[in-house]
Design a protein around this motif. Structure first.
Motif, mmCIF file in Angstrom:
data_model
loop_
_atom_site.group_PDB
_atom_site.id
_atom_site.type_symbol
_atom_site.label_atom_id
_atom_site.label_comp_id
_atom_site.label_asym_id
_atom_site.label_seq_id
_atom_site.Cartn_x
_atom_site.Cartn_y
_atom_site.Cartn_z
ATOM 1 N N GLY A 81 2.617 32.335 15.094
ATOM 2 C CA GLY A 81 2.455 32.516 13.657
ATOM 3 C C GLY A 81 3.735 32.327 12.887
ATOM 4 N N ALA A 82 4.853 32.798 13.453
ATOM 5 C CA ALA A 82 6.134 32.697 12.755
ATOM 6 C C ALA A 82 6.737 31.300 12.845
ATOM 7 C CB ALA A 82 7.124 33.710 13.332
ATOM 8 N N HIS A 83 6.371 30.559 13.886
ATOM 9 C CA HIS A 83 6.929 29.215 14.093
ATOM 10 C C HIS A 83 5.780 28.220 14.300
ATOM 11 C CE1 HIS A 83 10.681 31.402 14.539
ATOM 12 N NE2 HIS A 83 10.193 32.065 15.574
ATOM 13 N N PRO A 84 5.039 27.912 13.257
ATOM 14 C CA PRO A 84 3.843 27.066 13.393
ATOM 15 C C PRO A 84 4.138 25.646 13.867
ATOM 16 C CG PRO A 84 4.403 27.416 11.070
ATOM 17 C CD PRO A 84 5.255 28.339 11.860
ATOM 18 N N ASP A 85 5.373 25.183 13.713
ATOM 19 C CA ASP A 85 5.719 23.832 14.144
ATOM 20 C C ASP A 85 6.277 23.795 15.565
ATOM 21 O OD1 ASP A 85 4.977 22.830 11.645
ATOM 22 O OD2 ASP A 85 6.970 23.213 10.801
ATOM 23 N N THR A 86 6.281 24.951 16.223
ATOM 24 C CA THR A 86 6.805 25.050 17.586
ATOM 25 C C THR A 86 5.661 25.356 18.550
ATOM 26 O OG1 THR A 86 8.920 25.897 16.749
ATOM 27 C CG2 THR A 86 8.427 26.283 19.072
ATOM 28 N N THR A 87 5.609 24.621 19.658
ATOM 29 C CA THR A 87 4.568 24.866 20.654
ATOM 30 C C THR A 87 5.003 25.995 21.582
ATOM 31 O OG1 THR A 87 3.957 22.527 20.587
ATOM 32 C CG2 THR A 87 3.132 23.828 22.440
ATOM 33 N N GLY A 119 6.041 20.658 27.617
ATOM 34 C CA GLY A 119 6.149 20.305 26.211
ATOM 35 C C GLY A 119 6.341 21.487 25.290
ATOM 36 N N CYS A 120 6.412 22.693 25.832
ATOM 37 C CA CYS A 120 6.537 23.904 25.020
ATOM 38 C C CYS A 120 8.012 24.252 24.817
ATOM 39 C CB CYS A 120 5.810 25.062 25.686
ATOM 40 S SG CYS A 120 4.034 24.788 25.902
ATOM 41 N N ARG A 121 8.358 24.624 23.602
ATOM 42 C CA ARG A 121 9.740 24.957 23.281
ATOM 43 C C ARG A 121 10.080 26.401 23.621
ATOM 44 N NH1 ARG A 121 13.272 21.994 23.496
ATOM 45 N NH2 ARG A 121 14.541 22.973 21.872
ATOM 46 N N ILE A 122 9.075 27.271 23.690
ATOM 47 C CA ILE A 122 9.253 28.670 24.092
ATOM 48 C C ILE A 122 8.159 28.993 25.102
ATOM 49 C CG2 ILE A 122 9.350 31.086 23.326
ATOM 50 C CD1 ILE A 122 9.941 30.034 20.491
ATOM 51 N N VAL A 123 8.527 29.616 26.207
ATOM 52 C CA VAL A 123 7.555 29.967 27.240
ATOM 53 C C VAL A 123 7.594 31.470 27.455
ATOM 54 C CG1 VAL A 123 6.774 29.574 29.599
ATOM 55 C CG2 VAL A 123 7.906 27.724 28.344
ATOM 56 N N VAL A 124 6.420 32.104 27.389
ATOM 57 C CA VAL A 124 6.323 33.561 27.466
ATOM 58 C C VAL A 124 5.475 33.945 28.677
ATOM 59 C CG1 VAL A 124 5.825 35.660 26.158
ATOM 60 C CG2 VAL A 124 6.299 33.525 24.937
ATOM 61 N N GLY A 125 5.921 34.947 29.425
ATOM 62 C CA GLY A 125 5.151 35.421 30.565
ATOM 63 C C GLY A 125 5.600 36.810 30.965
ATOM 64 N N THR A 126 4.837 37.442 31.841
ATOM 65 C CA THR A 126 5.220 38.766 32.337
ATOM 66 C C THR A 126 6.353 38.635 33.342
ATOM 67 O OG1 THR A 126 3.645 38.718 34.167
ATOM 68 C CG2 THR A 126 2.851 39.614 32.065
ATOM 69 N N ALA A 127 7.078 39.727 33.547
ATOM 70 C CA ALA A 127 8.146 39.726 34.543
ATOM 71 C C ALA A 127 7.582 39.431 35.928
ATOM 72 C CB ALA A 127 8.859 41.081 34.527
ATOM 73 N N ALA A 128 6.389 39.977 36.221
ATOM 74 C CA ALA A 128 5.774 39.735 37.529
ATOM 75 C C ALA A 128 5.481 38.256 37.738
ATOM 76 C CB ALA A 128 4.491 40.551 37.658
ATOM 77 N N LYS A 129 5.044 37.558 36.684
ATOM 78 C CA LYS A 129 4.765 36.126 36.809
ATOM 79 C C LYS A 129 6.049 35.326 36.929
ATOM 80 C CE LYS A 129 2.437 32.328 36.903
ATOM 81 N NZ LYS A 129 1.649 31.963 38.102
#
Length: 448
Positions: A81-87, A119-129
């Motif tokens: 939502g904060a970075h709509p131009d970022t995947t 192709g993603c500029r930011i990648v989010v995941g759990t510490a376990a993953k």
């Protein structure tokens, strides 16, 4: 002028000054790590989202490490939502099913492998993953709720990034495990220590910032919570006196202890609903029922909350209310007690332990005190972080349900915790924090 200089007169300026200093440290090439200490509701997630955007703007491809799937989903939604131009990439386990909030995002991609998120500029995941990833190294990682991350988990993920921003709340519950950890206590590689503490021990000179404003806690609560749980890094409320207020939509049905307790909480922000002194099991039916009845009573009377978001007020529903307890069996019994009231509108009240309420926010919180009715004060029930979580989830008011006698129990309770070499004493300890909170509650006592 420092953030502390700003805090008394302009909370927004204090918060911005702190954030500016944090982002400046991120831009320095000689910083391998930056730590941000945050009180409850200080905007950790907002900082994470902003910092990730700043790193992307600087040519980085950061990863974000959170502790639970719910935290990851919230961060993905916030970042998208904060970075709509970022995947935004959502790194998940094979059995993960994306909720509608993630499915509906046009700039979010869900995958089980980092390679599929190229192709993603930011990648989010759990510490376990992230601990299972072995094939890529990133320049920056942002570790959210870092104080709740065990050091052994950090060790499994630290090879995935070169520099890290550690964001967390030092006053919350420590990481825990069901294993016997006595053999590791005091050792530099104790796997049950939190990731921030171990990182700082091995990286002296790492800058530690703090966010000086809580946007969640009202002006009636911030001073007490700060003094009880954050004595060396105090904070202020983001809203002033009178900005937030609770009122009833209907008149009371005669004067009852429930109505008196709610009236006290609505007018002062705190209430102690004190039952008769008695030693009872933790599943004490009277205490459990009182907590459930208070939530139902607030809904029956159409509680109205006014604040900076809703200056004209709005009627609270069940999702705005939480009941916090120390044990899961207590939570089960509270849910049964709510159902027993026969009020369908109470079904949405959040009922859970401090561990599961951590990080969440409500308008009104009702707490079953961990030491209520006990004949002893164990380390579990004296845990500072547990009481901190329970008494810092609210935006408007907190009601504590307890049996009389907790102060006497604390005064007569000798410390039996073992003393270990190379382990600094934790301060404030549970005894001191409880006394500060109880002293405040004594001013708002209603006999139940």
């Amino acid at each position: 002028m420092t953030a502390d200089d700003h805090a008394g007169s302009d909370p927004a300026a204090a918060a911005e000054a702190a954030t500016t200093a944090i982002l400046a440290d991120l831009a320095r090439a000689d910083r391998r790590a930056v730590v941000v200490d945050s009180p409850p509701g200080a905007g950790k997630s907002t900082l994470v989202v902003r910092a990730a955007g700043e790193l992307v703007a600087g040519g980085e491809r950061p990863i974000v490490v959170a502790q639970t799937n719910n935290q990851v989903d919230d961060l993905v939604a916030g970042l998208a939502g904060a970075h709509p131009d970022t995947t935004i990439g959502r790194l998940s386990a094979s059995g993960y099913t994306a909720p509608p909030t993630i499915d509906s995002l046009a700039n979010a991609v869900v995958a089980t492998r980092v390679a599929d998120l190229a192709g993603c500029r930011i990648v989010v995941g759990t510490a376990a993953k992230w601990a299972t990833v072995r094939d890529e190294v990133f320049g920056w990682a942002i570790l959210d709720e870092a104080y709740q991350m065990r050091s052994d988990v950090l060790l499994q993920t630290v090879e995935r990034f070169e520099r890290g921003l550690f964001v967390g709340d030092p006053g919350q519950l420590d990481p825990f495990t069901v294993l016997d950890t006595e053999r590791w206590v005091g050792l530099p590689y104790d796997p049950t220590s939190n990731g921030v503490t171990v990182m700082l021990e091995h990286n002296p000179g790492t800058p530690v910032h703090r966010l000086p404003v809580s946007w969640r806690l009202p002006a009636t609560a911030a001073p007490t919570v700060s003094r009880a749980f954050y004595p060396f890094a105090g904070f202020t409320a983001g809203t002033g006196e009178g900005v937030r207020a609770l009122d009833f939509g209907t008149a009371g049905f005669g004067s009852t202890a429930l109505d008196e307790t709610l009236a006290m909480a609505f007018s002062t922000g705190w209430a102690l609903h004190e039952l008769a002194r008695r030693q009872v099991p933790r599943t004490d039916a009277e205490t459990i029922q009182a907590a459930a009845d208070l939530a139902v009573r607030a809904l029956d009377r159409g509680a109205i909350a006014a604040c900076e978001r809703h200056p004209d007020g709005r009627v609270l529903d069940a999702r705005d209310i939480a009941i916090g307890v120390a044990h899961r069996d207590q939570a089960d019994l509270v849910r049964i007690a709510l159902a027993r009231t026969g009020r369908p509108h109470a079904a949405g009240v959040a009922v859970d332990t401090a561990n599961r309420l951590q990080g969440r926010e409500f308008e009104l919180v009702i707490v079953v005190h961990p030491l209520s009715g006990r004949r002893d004060a164990t380390a579990f029930h004296l845990e500072t972080g547990r009481l901190c979580v329970l008494t810092s989830r609210h935006r408007q008011a907190c009601i504590v349900v307890a049996r009389e006698g907790i102060s006497d129990l604390l005064d007569s309770h000798p410390s039996t915790d073992p003393v270990h070499l190379s382990v600094p004493a934790k301060f404030p300890d549970g005894w001191e924090a409880n006394q500060v909170v109880l002293a405040k509650l004594a001013e708002h006592r209603v006999a139940g």
